[in-house]
Design a protein around this motif. Structure first.
Motif, PDB file in Angstrom:
ATOM      1  N   MET A  78       0.858  -1.176   0.000  1.00 36.20           N
ATOM      2  CA  MET A  78       0.000   0.000   0.000  1.00 36.20           C
ATOM      3  C   MET A  78       0.895   1.227   0.000  1.00 36.20           C
ATOM      4  N   THR A  79       0.434   2.306  -0.588  1.00 40.30           N
ATOM      5  CA  THR A  79       1.265   3.481  -0.779  1.00 40.30           C
ATOM      6  C   THR A  79       0.970   4.532   0.285  1.00 40.30           C
ATOM      7  N   GLN A  80       2.052   5.031   0.880  1.00 44.34           N
ATOM      8  CA  GLN A  80       1.967   6.121   1.844  1.00 44.34           C
ATOM      9  C   GLN A  80       3.017   7.155   1.471  1.00 44.34           C
ATOM     10  N   ALA A  81       3.053   8.243   2.214  1.00 45.44           N
ATOM     11  CA  ALA A  81       4.043   9.278   1.938  1.00 45.44           C
ATOM     12  C   ALA A  81       5.404   8.850   2.452  1.00 45.44           C
ATOM     13  N   CYS A  82       6.454   9.203   1.709  1.00 43.92           N
ATOM     14  CA  CYS A  82       7.816   9.030   2.202  1.00 43.92           C
ATOM     15  C   CYS A  82       8.515  10.378   2.101  1.00 43.92           C
ATOM     16  N   THR A  83       9.633  10.496   2.766  1.00 41.74           N
ATOM     17  CA  THR A  83      10.329  11.773   2.846  1.00 41.74           C
ATOM     18  C   THR A  83      11.474  11.820   1.859  1.00 41.74           C
ATOM     19  N   GLU A  84      11.425  12.754   0.946  1.00 38.78           N
ATOM     20  CA  GLU A  84      12.485  12.927  -0.041  1.00 38.78           C
ATOM     21  C   GLU A  84      13.649  13.712   0.560  1.00 38.78           C
ATOM     22  N   GLY A  85      14.830  13.477   0.025  1.00 39.86           N
ATOM     23  CA  GLY A  85      15.991  14.300   0.360  1.00 39.86           C
ATOM     24  C   GLY A  85      16.625  14.024   1.692  1.00 39.86           C
ATOM     25  N   VAL A  86      16.222  12.947   2.363  1.00 36.88           N
ATOM     26  CA  VAL A  86      16.774  12.632   3.680  1.00 36.88           C
ATOM     27  C   VAL A  86      17.963  11.702   3.520  1.00 36.88           C
ATOM     28  N   ALA A  87      19.022  11.967   4.273  1.00 35.37           N
ATOM     29  CA  ALA A  87      20.186  11.083   4.256  1.00 35.37           C
ATOM     30  C   ALA A  87      19.870   9.800   5.012  1.00 35.37           C
ATOM     31  N   LEU A  88      20.704   8.799   4.812  1.00 37.27           N
ATOM     32  CA  LEU A  88      20.485   7.516   5.466  1.00 37.27           C
ATOM     33  C   LEU A  88      21.128   7.433   6.842  1.00 37.27           C
ATOM     34  N   ALA A  89      21.818   8.488   7.264  1.00 35.54           N
ATOM     35  CA  ALA A  89      22.392   8.525   8.615  1.00 35.54           C
ATOM     36  C   ALA A  89      22.676   9.977   8.958  1.00 35.54           C
ATOM     37  N   ASN A  90      22.957  10.206  10.228  1.00 37.73           N
ATOM     38  CA  ASN A  90      23.340  11.535  10.690  1.00 37.73           C
ATOM     39  C   ASN A  90      24.853  11.700  10.632  1.00 37.73           C
TER      40      ASN A  90
ATOM     41  N   ALA B 194      22.457  -1.363  -4.272  1.00 42.93           N
ATOM     42  CA  ALA B 194      21.514  -0.245  -4.209  1.00 42.93           C
ATOM     43  C   ALA B 194      21.776   0.637  -2.998  1.00 42.93           C
ATOM     44  N   LEU B 195      22.086   0.031  -1.860  1.00 41.20           N
ATOM     45  CA  LEU B 195      22.321   0.815  -0.647  1.00 41.20           C
ATOM     46  C   LEU B 195      23.592   1.630  -0.759  1.00 41.20           C
ATOM     47  N   LEU B 196      24.680   0.995  -1.196  1.00 39.13           N
ATOM     48  CA  LEU B 196      25.980   1.665  -1.207  1.00 39.13           C
ATOM     49  C   LEU B 196      26.133   2.674  -2.335  1.00 39.13           C
ATOM     50  N   THR B 197      25.287   2.619  -3.344  1.00 38.37           N
ATOM     51  CA  THR B 197      25.364   3.612  -4.427  1.00 38.37           C
ATOM     52  C   THR B 197      24.218   4.609  -4.377  1.00 38.37           C
ATOM     53  N   SER B 198      23.391   4.522  -3.352  1.00 38.40           N
ATOM     54  CA  SER B 198      22.312   5.492  -3.202  1.00 38.40           C
ATOM     55  C   SER B 198      22.889   6.884  -2.932  1.00 38.40           C
ATOM     56  N   PRO B 199      22.399   7.932  -3.593  1.00 31.29           N
ATOM     57  CA  PRO B 199      22.875   9.287  -3.285  1.00 31.29           C
ATOM     58  C   PRO B 199      22.729   9.631  -1.808  1.00 31.29           C
ATOM     59  N   ALA B 200      21.721   9.064  -1.149  1.00 32.98           N
ATOM     60  CA  ALA B 200      21.510   9.354   0.271  1.00 32.98           C
ATOM     61  C   ALA B 200      22.525   8.651   1.159  1.00 32.98           C
ATOM     62  N   PHE B 201      23.230   7.644   0.629  1.00 29.97           N
ATOM     63  CA  PHE B 201      24.220   6.912   1.415  1.00 29.97           C
ATOM     64  C   PHE B 201      25.449   7.770   1.689  1.00 29.97           C
ATOM     65  N   ILE B 202      25.766   8.693   0.794  1.00 33.17           N
ATOM     66  CA  ILE B 202      26.973   9.501   0.956  1.00 33.17           C
ATOM     67  C   ILE B 202      26.651  10.915   1.439  1.00 33.17           C
ATOM     68  N   LYS B 203      25.453  11.093   1.959  1.00 26.95           N
ATOM     69  CA  LYS B 203      25.081  12.360   2.588  1.00 26.95           C
ATOM     70  C   LYS B 203      24.803  12.123   4.067  1.00 26.95           C
ATOM     71  N   ARG B 204      24.869  13.190   4.844  1.00 25.79           N
ATOM     72  CA  ARG B 204      24.612  13.087   6.271  1.00 25.79           C
ATOM     73  C   ARG B 204      23.773  14.275   6.729  1.00 25.79           C
ATOM     74  N   ASP B 205      22.729  13.970   7.493  1.00 27.53           N
ATOM     75  CA  ASP B 205      21.931  15.020   8.117  1.00 27.53           C
ATOM     76  C   ASP B 205      22.611  15.458   9.407  1.00 27.53           C
ATOM     77  N   VAL B 206      22.520  16.730   9.702  1.00 25.60           N
ATOM     78  CA  VAL B 206      23.151  17.279  10.894  1.00 25.60           C
ATOM     79  C   VAL B 206      22.064  17.695  11.862  1.00 25.60           C
ATOM     80  N   LYS B 207      22.098  17.132  13.055  1.00 22.41           N
ATOM     81  CA  LYS B 207      21.101  17.479  14.079  1.00 22.41           C
ATOM     82  C   LYS B 207      21.745  18.285  15.190  1.00 22.41           C
TER      83      LYS B 207
END
Length: 565
Positions: free
Chosen positions: A60-72, A552-565
């Motif tokens: 079933m389809t729900q909303a997901c969050t775009e542009g989020v990194a896979l780790a902090n 797929a995980l290791l080449t995801s653009p989000a894999f090489i980005k980090r969110d800063v909290k």
């Protein structure tokens, strides 16, 4: 760089929540439970997309969050195994496996970035190890390290070996500092100069910590950062080989070639084919699928004299080989449908598999129905999740609940649960005890979620042998799922029925991603609603190949980005 790391420790959020406890009785305290960690990508940034879940009878389809990194953004201290691997790879020294602490034989995965700390005792052990490694390295490999005894060659050593150890280039000030150490040692001998440099490097935060901070920024990073090319190389290398980048990956990073997505993709493919990668991924997968628990498994030898040290070692090797073959060559459905076992003659005789001879453990594709359900029918897993003297539907159920079903979290036992369990009559069958728990309002709330998953294994004894009957007659392996969701709920009769339910939808595939991603990302991804992780789940669901999951995980653009909290 060392000052940069120290400055960043203050703003990095390093939060550890308690590990999820069991359920409604003390018997669940050893379940195969995922850690409930603070961490992961922020869910407060980026736009929205769509996310497919497995609730109900289908996606079933729900909303997901775009542009989020896979780790902090974070610092991540090397484990002892990573320290040992890096020292061997860069300085050619093979040291003992325990650097900072004795081997506890932990059966659960502990290398989570939020849990890595350093205290006074660990600092002293790092000093001792650095001293010993530096002496061994110079004694055995000085001629390899230094083409000459001059400062010119010392500088080459710094920019090559120490840079490899740090996973980045050193700036001119750092090079000067290490040259000063070389000059100090040079008053005794060139060998002493190199020894001092290695000893200092092995105690540097730049070696002991992996950085995932992006390019240096005044005051520390903010918002979202992209990792530096050398951080990307280290991240991929540690994810796959559990060590620093090899020479080829290092060269691709050092020339910035790794910034090209095609080059990055090719390097991931190359590393996935390495023997050390296959061994490392199998080791990590062993935490997921119960192999590590065999190390501390004991049995009542008066009831199971067959459970010798030799058998336990063979079972662990058999299970590890199954996991390695599954992750390297298998599909996600093989997880619960594979007929492959890894056996020698002794194991085959014990488990009733015909046609196997010799002492060497080898792959066997059996035709026995009771050994045709992948990890669920592997003797190693069944042995690991069993009591010393009798069956164990609780822990076998918890294994499936967490590892295959991802059924959610189980709260700690409520007050009085232990007293209720003590009040049950002695010497009942495991099915009878499950019935008592199902009839008790306190126990039922939790045990009804996983006991039924364990009851389908009732025909397998505590060392994984299959029996259709016992002294009381035919062994009942039926169960009814009523709390797992419409895709799984309903009557089942043994492992074959459970396997059929699991492969009918996406729950097994998505659960595999949830478990395996934790080992690569270093934090729990339960609750991660990023479109990046959903894309990885979609990949595994579509192709079924574990290799495609890692790619797929290791080449995801989000894999090489980090969110800063």
């Amino acid at each position: 760089m060392g000052l940069r790391i120290a400055a960043c420790i203050g703003w990095l959020s390093v939060v550890a929540a308690p590990v999820l406890m069991g359920a409604c009785s003390s018997d669940v305290s050893q379940g195969n439970q995922p850690p409930n960690m603070a961490g992961g990508g922020s869910s407060s940034t980026g736009g929205t997309g769509s996310i497919t879940t497995t609730a109900g009878t289908g996606p079933m389809t729900q909303a997901c969050t775009e542009g989020v990194a896979l780790a902090n953004a974070r610092l991540w201290r090397l484990t002892d195994a990573q320290y040992v691997n890096a020292v061997r790879q860069v300085f050619g020294v093979v040291t003992g496996p325990q650097v900072t602490e004795a081997d506890s034989g932990a059966a659960d995965y502990t290398n989570l970035s939020e849990l890595t700390v350093v205290n006074d005792g660990i600092v002293g052990k790092y000093q001792t190890s650095a001293h010993d490694v530096a002496r061994q390295a110079v004694k055995s490999h000085y001629a390899t390290f230094m083409a000459c005894d001059s400062e010119v060659c010392a500088q080459q050593f710094i920019r090559n070996r120490i840079a490899r150890a740090f996973g980045r280039r050193l700036d001119d000030g750092e090079v000067t500092g290490y040259l000063d150490l070389f000059r100090k040692g040079l008053t005794q001998s060139p060998q002493d100069g190199v020894r001092l440099m290695i000893e200092a490097a092995l105690q540097s935060p730049s070696f002991l910590y992996r950085t995932e901070l992006g390019a240096p920024q005044a005051g520390g990073p903010t918002g979202q950062v992209t990792l530096t090319v050398h951080e990307v190389a280290s991240l991929i290398s540690f994810s796959l080989t559990n060590s620093v980048p090899d020479q080829q990956l290092w060269d691709k990073a050092d020339t910035n070639a790794l910034l090209d997505p095609a080059v990055l993709s090719a390097e991931v493919d190359r590393l996935l084919d390495l023997p050390e990668t296959k061994a490392n991924l199998a080791d990590l997968g062993g935490y997921w699928l119960g192999v590590q628990k065999l190390r501390r498994t004991e049995k009542d030898l008066t009831k199971f004299p067959e459970f010798t040290d030799e058998l336990k070692a063979s079972l662990q090797q058999s299970a590890q080989l199954f996991v390695q073959d599954l992750l390297a060559n298998g599909k996600v459905t093989d997880l619960v449908t594979s007929k492959r076992m890894f056996l020698n003659e002794s194991l085959a005789n014990l488990y009733g598999v015909p046609g196997v001879t010799g002492a060497d453990i080898k792959a066997v594709d059996t035709t026995l129905p009771e050994r045709s359900n992948g990890i669920l029918s592997q003797p190693g897993m069944l042995t690991a999740y069993a009591r010393t003297d009798r069956g164990d539907p609780i822990h076998r159920g918890l294994f499936s609940f967490y590892a295959l079903v991802c059924g959610g979290s189980i709260p700690p036992p409520p007050p009085g649960a232990l007293d209720i369990a003590k009040g049950f009559p002695p010497n009942l069958s495991e099915r009878a005890y499950a019935g008592l728990r199902a009839d008790n309002g306190v126990c039922k709330a939790c045990h009804s979620r996983f006991d039924p998953l364990g009851l389908v294994t009732e025909r397998y004894d505590p060392i994984g042998r299959y029996h259709e009957t016992d002294a009381a007659g035919p062994i009942d392996q039926s169960s009814v799922f009523a709390t797992l969701g419409p895709d799984l709920d309903g009557p089942v009769n043994g492992l074959a029925d459970l396997s059929a339910k699991l492969v009918a939808g996406r729950r097994l595939s998505d659960c595999a991603v949830q478990n395996l991603s934790m080992f690569t990302l270093g934090h729990d991804v339960i609750g991660d609603t990023s479109c990046a992780l959903q894309s990885v789940k979609d990949t595994l669901a579509q192709t079924g190949k574990f290799r495609d999951f890692y790619k797929a995980l290791l080449t995801s653009p989000a894999f090489i980005k980090r969110d800063v909290k």
